[in-house]
Design an enzyme around this catalytic site. Structure first.
Site, mmCIF file in Angstrom:
data_model
loop_
_atom_site.group_PDB
_atom_site.id
_atom_site.type_symbol
_atom_site.label_atom_id
_atom_site.label_comp_id
_atom_site.label_asym_id
_atom_site.label_seq_id
_atom_site.Cartn_x
_atom_site.Cartn_y
_atom_site.Cartn_z
ATOM 1 N N SER A 1 0.821 -1.219 0.000
ATOM 2 C CA SER A 1 0.000 0.000 0.000
ATOM 3 C C SER A 1 0.848 1.258 0.000
ATOM 4 O O SER A 1 0.319 2.364 0.080
ATOM 5 C CB SER A 1 -0.942 -0.014 1.207
ATOM 6 O OG SER A 1 -0.209 -0.171 2.407
ATOM 7 N N ASN B 1 -1.905 -2.330 13.390
ATOM 8 C CA ASN B 1 -3.347 -2.065 13.357
ATOM 9 C C ASN B 1 -3.711 -0.782 14.105
ATOM 10 O O ASN B 1 -4.511 0.008 13.620
ATOM 11 C CB ASN B 1 -4.114 -3.259 13.923
ATOM 12 C CG ASN B 1 -3.913 -4.507 13.079
ATOM 13 O OD1 ASN B 1 -3.364 -4.419 11.980
ATOM 14 N ND2 ASN B 1 -4.341 -5.652 13.583
ATOM 15 N N THR C 1 -39.160 27.602 -9.757
ATOM 16 C CA THR C 1 -39.495 26.269 -9.246
ATOM 17 C C THR C 1 -39.775 25.444 -10.491
ATOM 18 O O THR C 1 -40.265 25.993 -11.497
ATOM 19 C CB THR C 1 -40.752 26.275 -8.331
ATOM 20 O OG1 THR C 1 -41.872 26.694 -9.104
ATOM 21 C CG2 THR C 1 -40.600 27.205 -7.141
ATOM 22 N N HIS C 2 -39.437 24.184 -10.466
ATOM 23 C CA HIS C 2 -39.567 23.308 -11.651
ATOM 24 C C HIS C 2 -38.807 23.880 -12.851
ATOM 25 O O HIS C 2 -39.191 23.631 -13.991
ATOM 26 C CB HIS C 2 -41.040 23.111 -12.042
ATOM 27 C CG HIS C 2 -41.937 22.758 -10.901
ATOM 28 N ND1 HIS C 2 -42.222 21.461 -10.540
ATOM 29 C CD2 HIS C 2 -42.588 23.549 -10.009
ATOM 30 C CE1 HIS C 2 -43.031 21.453 -9.488
ATOM 31 N NE2 HIS C 2 -43.254 22.713 -9.145
ATOM 32 N N LYS D 1 -17.462 28.794 -29.263
ATOM 33 C CA LYS D 1 -17.727 28.184 -27.960
ATOM 34 C C LYS D 1 -16.881 28.752 -26.827
ATOM 35 O O LYS D 1 -15.710 29.040 -26.990
ATOM 36 C CB LYS D 1 -17.491 26.673 -28.027
ATOM 37 C CG LYS D 1 -18.514 25.907 -28.841
ATOM 38 C CD LYS D 1 -19.906 25.908 -28.218
ATOM 39 C CE LYS D 1 -20.028 24.939 -27.072
ATOM 40 N NZ LYS D 1 -19.963 23.539 -27.509
#
Ligand code: ARG
Length: 459
Positions: free
Chosen positions: A23, A110, A155-156, A283
Site C-alpha cells: 500500500s 493495526n 421552481t420546476h 464556444k
C-alpha cells in the site's frame, strides 16, 4: 528485502502477492503523520520505562532525521516496502540497529494505521473547512453587491417569483454553513486516539494512553481496543460530509452552466476559467463547473466504496480496510481541488444584471403579486387567483405582459383594479416588499448576510 514477519514462513511471498499487498504507493503520503505518531509512542515508551529512556531519545532523534530526509528529498521512499509503516521502521532500524527494533514494542500496525489515518484526516479537515469558509465568505461579499439585482426565482425550472441575485447566492451560503457544521462534527468525533489498542486486545505492557493522547492533541483515547483498530466510521463520516459539499457544489455548478448558456446569459465566465472548443470557434465552455458537477459523482462513489467495504467485516482488523485510504484520500483531494478552482471561477464571473432583469420581466412572475393586489383590496385569494389567471391568458394571447396590459383590460375583469396596480406588479416592488425573514427584500438579504458573517466566525 526480507519481510519483518518472515520468521513464521518457509517460502518467499509470490511477487504478485507482494505487489497486491503493498500500500506504500498510496499510504506513503502519511509519512509525516506516521513519524509524529511514532515519536509520541517512543516518548511514551521511554517515560513509562517500557524501554530505556536513552534509547527512546535515540529513536526520536532517528525518526526526526528520517522526517527531515524525506522532506528534503535526501531519502526516497522504497516502493518495494509493504507500507509506509514498515518502510519507516525498516529505515529506522537501518540507521539505529537494535534500538530501532524497539520502537514497535507495545504497538501493532493495526493501531498504528488507525492512528495515522486519523492524524492525516484531522489536518485535511482543517484545509477543507478553510476552503468552504472562503467560499461562503465570497458568497456574502457577492450577495452584498447584488441585493437589488432582480432575477427570476424558479421552481420546476419555470420562472416563479422575482428574487435578487444576492438572495439566490445566500441560499448556497446557508448550505455551506451546514457543511462547515458537518465537517466540525466529523472532526470532533475523529479526534480520539486509538494508539494503545495494539493488534486488537490492548497490551500487557504498562502503556500510558493518556500521555500519547495529549502528546498528539487528541481529545481522549478510544475506549475499546477492538473498536479502536477496526473503526473506520471517521472515514465514512468525513466522506459523507464531503459528498454533501460536492452535491452542493454540483447544484451550484449546474446553475452556473445554465446561467452561462446563451439561453440564460445571466453570467459570463472569465476567459481564465472557461475553455474553447477544438472545432466550434464560437464556444466558451464552463468546464470548471462541469468538472465539479462530474466529480460529485466520483466522490459519492468514494463514500459508497467505504461503506460497502466495511459493511460485512467481522471484528477486528481485516486487510479489506487497507482499501479505506484510496477512497477517502480521493474524496479529500477532489473536494479541495474543486473548491479551490470553483472559488476564483465564481469571483471572476461577470454578472449580467440586465439579462437577469429582462428574464424576470418575461415570465409573468409578478402574477402572485397581481392576485395579492386584489386580495389587499378585499377579494378572496381564490377569486383573485382566477382573475389573474385570466389576465395572464389574455397577455399570452395578445403578446403583452402584465406591465404593458392597458388598465381598461384589467378593469373589464375587476372593478377593484386601479392605476396603482402597475406599481404593485413592478418587479422591484414584488422583490423588495417580500421582507419576511429569509425573503429577497434588500433589508432581509442584508440581515441574512450579517447573520451569516457572524456564524462563519465560529469556523
Ligand atoms: N497497510 C495496512 C493498512 O493500510 C496496515 C495495517 C496492516 N496490518 C496487518 N495486520 N496486516 O491497513
Amino acid at each position: 528485502m526480507a519481510k519483518m514477519w518472515a520468521g513464521r514462513f518457509k517460502k518467499e511471498v509470490d511477487s504478485k502477492v507482494n505487489d497486491f499487498n503493498s500500500s506504500i504507493s498510496f499510504d506513503g503520503r502519511m509519512y509525516r503523520h506516521d513519524i509524529l505518531g511514532s515519536i509520541a509512542h517512543a516518548t511514551m515508551l521511554g517515560k513509562t520505562g517500557i524501554i530505556d529512556p536513552a534509547e527512546s531519545e535515540k529513536i526520536i532523534a532517528g525518526l526526526t532525521g528520517i522526517l527531515q530526509d524525506l522532506e528534503s528529498g535526501a531519502l526516497a521512499m522504497d516502493m518495494e516496502a509493504e507500507d509506509i509503516h514498515m518502510f519507516i521502521e525498516a529505515e529506522l532500524t537501518r540507521r539505529l540497529g537494535d534500538t530501532g527494533k524497539r520502537l514497535h514494542t507495545a504497538r501493532s500496525r493495526n493501531d498504528q494505521v488507525a492512528l495515522d489515518v486519523r492524524l492525516y484526516l484531522r489536518d485535511e479537515v482543517k484545509e477543507i473547512s478553510a476552503l468552504v469558509k472562503t467560499l461562503a465568505e465570497t458568497l456574502c461579499g457577492m450577495a452584498a453587491e447584488h441585493t437589488e439585482t432582480i432575477m427570476p426565482g424558479y421552481t420546476h425550472l419555470q420562472r416563479a417569483q422575482p428574487i435578487t441575485f444576492g438572495h439566490h447566492l445566500m441560499a448556497y451560503a446557508n448550505m455551506l454553513l451546514r457543511d462547515l457544521g458537518r465537517l466540525s462534527d466529523a472532526a470532533g468525533r475523529m479526534n480520539e486516539n486509538p494508539l494503545g489498542s495494539g493488534a486488537l486486545a490492548g497490551t500487557t505492557y504498562p502503556i500510558d494512553r493518556e500521555l500519547t493522547t495529549s502528546l498528539l492533541s487528541f481529545d481522549r483515547p478510544t475506549q475499546n481496543s477492538l473498536d479502536g483498530v477496526s473503526d473506520r466510521d471517521f472515514c465514512i463520516e468525513l466522506a459523507s460530509a464531503i459528498s454533501i459539499i460536492m452535491m452542493h457544489l454540483s447544484r451550484f455548478s449546474e446553475e452556473i452552466i445554465l446561467w452561462s448558456s446563451w439561453e440564460f446569459k445571466f453570467i459570463e465566465l472569465d476567459d481564465a476559467y472557461a475553455t474553447g472548443s477544438s472545432i466550434m470557434p464560437q464556444k466558451k465552455n464552463p468546464d470548471v463547473a462541469e468538472l465539479c458537477r462530474g466529480k460529485a459523482g466520483r466522490v459519492l462513489g468514494d463514500l459508497v466504496t467505504l461503506v460497502s467495504m466495511m459493511k460485512s467485516l467481522p471484528l477486528a482488523y481485516n486487510k479489506d480496510m487497507q482499501e479505506d485510504k484510496e477512497a477517502i484520500f480521493d474524496a479529500v483531494d477532489t473536494v479541495k481541488l474543486c473548491l479551490s478552482t470553483f472559488i476564483p471561477m465564481l469571483k471572476t464571473a461577470r454578472v449580467l444584471k440586465e439579462n437577469m432583469r429582462a428574464a424576470a420581466a418575461k415570465g409573468f412572475i409578478n402574477a402572485t403579486d397581481c392576485a395579492d393586489y386584489l386580495v389587499k383590496k378585499g377579494m378572496p385569494f381564490r377569486d383573485a387567483y382566477k382573475i389573474t389567471g385570466a389576465l395572464v391568458g389574455l397577455c399570452v394571447d395578445t403578446g403583452k405582459t402584465l406591465e404593458t396590459l392597458p388598465l381598461s383590460e384589467y378593469q373589464k375583469l375587476s372593478g377593484l383594479f386601479d392605476g396603482d396596480v402597475y406599481d404593485a406588479i413592478k418587479l422591484e416592488t414584488c422583490a423588495m416588499t417580500r421582507s419576511s425573514l429569509g425573503g429577497p427584500a434588500k433589508e432581509s438579504v442584508e440581515r441574512q448576510i450579517s447573520w451569516m458573517r457572524e456564524q462563519l466566525k465560529a469556523y
